[in-house]
Scaffold this active site. Sequence first.
Site, mmCIF file in Angstrom:
data_model
loop_
_atom_site.group_PDB
_atom_site.id
_atom_site.type_symbol
_atom_site.label_atom_id
_atom_site.label_comp_id
_atom_site.label_asym_id
_atom_site.label_seq_id
_atom_site.Cartn_x
_atom_site.Cartn_y
_atom_site.Cartn_z
ATOM 1 N N THR A 58 1.747 0.375 -13.158
ATOM 2 C CA THR A 58 0.375 0.641 -12.722
ATOM 3 C C THR A 58 -0.567 1.151 -13.706
ATOM 4 O OG1 THR A 58 1.402 0.929 -10.568
ATOM 5 C CG2 THR A 58 -1.042 1.848 -11.000
ATOM 6 N N GLU A 59 -0.082 2.172 -14.692
ATOM 7 C CA GLU A 59 -0.985 2.735 -15.536
ATOM 8 C C GLU A 59 -1.272 1.867 -16.637
ATOM 9 O OE1 GLU A 59 -2.858 5.497 -15.705
ATOM 10 O OE2 GLU A 59 -1.888 6.494 -13.842
#
Length: 160
Positions: A58-59
């Site tokens: 996600t990051e």
Amino acid sequence: MERTTRFCPKQKTTNASAKATTSRATDHSAARSLQGYIESAATEHGIDPLLVKAVIKTESNCDPEAVSAKGALGLMQLMPATARELRVANPLDPLENVTGGTRYLRTLLDSYDGNVALSLAAYNAGPEAVRKYDGVPPYAETQSHIVKVMAVYDRILTEL
């Protein structure tokens, strides 16, 4: 290992990134795969490696050289001040980044009695924001971040 490859596809290599990768491999003569870094850090800090993997996906979309518009760095998108607090000398080094980011996530999980949503909110918006709002801050980015990480986590679980 096949799932790891699909989960974090191989990045296109440019001359600059090839040199950086070679340099990192030299710096860590016992270089391991991203999966190895995740497993090691997660085990050391008592966190589900699939949660760490979901945060990384996600990051940074598994890009060890990712730099956000706000200045967050590396796989787990550590802000420079957070990286310094965690004693991460080079946030773009995958091993240091994953180790530091996982240690930070463990600290947040401990601070919020294992509440993953609050820990992810603090990871994204900062612990101060979680304290200020006595829960998940009303920031669209933070609320979306929690949903995205948990969706990736659920997707990884279904692939097992």
